[in-house]
Write an enzyme that holds these catalytic residues in place. Sequence first.
Site, PDB file in Angstrom:
ATOM      1  N   THR A 165       0.906  -1.127   0.000  1.00 30.90           N
ATOM      2  CA  THR A 165       0.000   0.000   0.000  1.00 30.90           C
ATOM      3  C   THR A 165       0.943   1.173   0.000  1.00 30.90           C
ATOM      4  OG1 THR A 165      -1.646  -1.224   1.224  1.00 30.90           O
ATOM      5  CG2 THR A 165      -1.714   1.150   1.517  1.00 30.90           C
ATOM      6  N   SER A 193     -11.026  -2.166   5.967  1.00 23.17           N
ATOM      7  CA  SER A 193      -9.626  -1.803   5.747  1.00 23.17           C
ATOM      8  C   SER A 193      -8.945  -1.471   7.074  1.00 23.17           C
ATOM      9  CB  SER A 193      -9.590  -0.572   4.842  1.00 23.17           C
ATOM     10  OG  SER A 193      -8.295  -0.056   4.746  1.00 23.17           O
ATOM     11  N   SER A 194      -7.628  -1.459   7.058  1.00 28.31           N
ATOM     12  CA  SER A 194      -6.855  -0.978   8.212  1.00 28.31           C
ATOM     13  C   SER A 194      -6.177   0.348   7.896  1.00 28.31           C
ATOM     14  CB  SER A 194      -5.761  -1.989   8.580  1.00 28.31           C
ATOM     15  OG  SER A 194      -6.321  -3.227   8.881  1.00 28.31           O
TER      16      SER A 194
HETATM   17  O1  DON Z   1      -6.976  -1.917   3.293  1.00 27.65           O
HETATM   18  C1  DON Z   1      -6.184  -2.597   3.921  1.00 27.65           C
HETATM   19  O2  DON Z   1      -6.123  -2.618   5.128  1.00 27.65           O
HETATM   20  C2  DON Z   1      -5.172  -3.424   3.159  1.00 27.65           C
HETATM   21  N1  DON Z   1      -5.692  -3.751   1.858  1.00 27.65           N
HETATM   22  C3  DON Z   1      -3.904  -2.656   3.072  1.00 27.65           C
HETATM   23  C4  DON Z   1      -2.814  -3.446   2.405  1.00 27.65           C
HETATM   24  C5  DON Z   1      -1.464  -3.004   2.759  1.00 27.65           C
HETATM   25  O3  DON Z   1      -1.264  -2.099   3.522  1.00 27.65           O
HETATM   26  C6  DON Z   1      -0.358  -3.772   2.197  1.00 27.65           C
HETATM   27  N2  DON Z   1       0.897  -3.101   2.449  1.00 27.65           N
HETATM   28  N3  DON Z   1       1.851  -3.344   3.002  1.00 27.65           N
END
Ligand code: DON
Length: 570
Positions: free
Chosen positions: A379, A450-451
């Site tokens: 992300t 989501s986080s």
């Molecule tokens: O929305 C979420 O919480 C996850 N899809 C975020 C994914 C993420 O942070 C991957 N990165 N390291």
Amino acid sequence: MKKKHALLSLCILLCFWQCDSPKKEISHSTTAVLGLISQKAMVVSAREEASRIGSEIMQQGGNAFDAMVATEMALAVCYPNAGNLGGGGFMVYRTHRGEVGALDYREKAPLRANRDMYLDENKKYLQDKSKTGGLAVGVPGTIAGIFKAHKRFGSLPMQTILRPVILLAKNGFKITEKQAKQFNDYSAVFKQVNQENSIYTKKFKAGDVFKNEALANTLQQISDNGRSAFYQDEIAKTLVAYLQKNGGIISLKDLDNYQAIWREPIVFNYKDLRIISMSPPSSGGICMAQILKTTANYPIAQYGHNTTKTIQVLTEAQRRAYADRSHYLGDPDFIDIPVDSLLSDAYLKGRMDSFSFEGATPSKELTHGAISQAESTETTHYSIIDSYGNAIAVTTTLNASFGSKLYNKKLGFFLNNEMDDFSAKPGTPNLFGLIGGDANAIAPQKRMLSSMTPTLVEKDNKLWMTLGTPGGSTIITSVLQTILNVYEFNMSMQQAVDAPRFHHQWLPDIVKVEATSFDAKTIKELENKGYVVDYKNASSIGRVDAILVLSDGSLEGGADKRGDDTAVGF
Ligand code: DON
């Protein structure tokens, strides 16, 4: 093999001896004391090119929202593992007048999705289907997000904002060493999932110039024709045909229906800070509020940074918050979330009744609290402050690194695998080991929990900090530790971002700490109290990009040393 293990153990042991030196006020070693200082405006993001384009848009007179559009799209070009057109995200903002708000451009489940879509006839969870290929893809929200933000707050024409981004895609950018490794590591998977070669299946080395003509064309169509170019016209048609060929179920109707939504952010106090963070469908704001409001009852500055007692308080607060997350949180358009009860002081105090400094609360003995009412992983995050005093925090994602790995050659971008953030089968962990329940079950048109935790902080009614990070389930705990590092442990922004981090998420019942970053004595003490500490498997936790407003009004950037992250300002 045995020899290798022995060597590894020796290295870890040696490192622990070395790390086990007397405590200094700040326990990490080789970090810059101060990040970039700018007088007026700044962008901190995962790539220098993206920060520079955002900053230049502001130098031309654009505001933070114009810079948001530019930075978001530039990251899609030069940080394609997470920057995206085929994913989604969240923005939290504070205008120069002090108004706060949040924009939700999270992906949605397609109309043809259903609760059991990743289960076979024996109810066995087909793990791969929610992670790779067409069925893993949620309806993308990013283009809707940038247009919604621009319509309400933008000041420069969209064409002006997108011009440098299109040139970046056309003329190319230099691949960094980390990026060359990452592209090379994934190239076989890209070939396998897409059944063809593309610009991403070549062999790369640091310094190579990477051009993406197809993406430049896609961006040009969006620049010329607006939002409908992506959700209704040629791009939409190409995308739907491609996804259906690859086992996906997203239709033209899904794209046409998609709307980004303005949300009320979660706002709470930690001592004399006012914290503004993302509301559901992100769990970030609520979980962070629960953890920090619980932590406020303990004198952690007195305990010291990353000491056993501080880690215990935060771990126990995290354990309880993530247990609640798993039960209560999901898309607010589909379920009722008892936000006030979850954040009430009495409830949070009661949750810690079972905690003692003598030993860990085993997660198997803890479930979500009783509320008396109905009720790589990749992300990327960027933070922007403009010269007018507007601030934004944006976290955007494809979920896993390069999402579903589906790359459309004609359009030039990757598609997310955000469907994996739903609880595909209650009780079965997702990509981040998170266990979900009914509140986050799949339903058509629903947003997956989501986080992501883009966050702004005020002190004395003035803007003080903007921050966020990638890291899946570890996002929430990384963000709150960064705030505490500055507020409680007197670090600079850069030090706070670089400081070693740890994480607990209820299940699995493990305190994950960044390898080699914590001293052996602390780890031993935690283990003696019954905590299972994993200090081997997390080479890094999160990549925080943040800006701190200093007392003289200048800005300090915190660009995480764990990545290629860079602050650019003027
Ligand atoms: O929305 C979420 O919480 C996850 N899809 C975020 C994914 C993420 O942070 C991957 N990165 N390291």
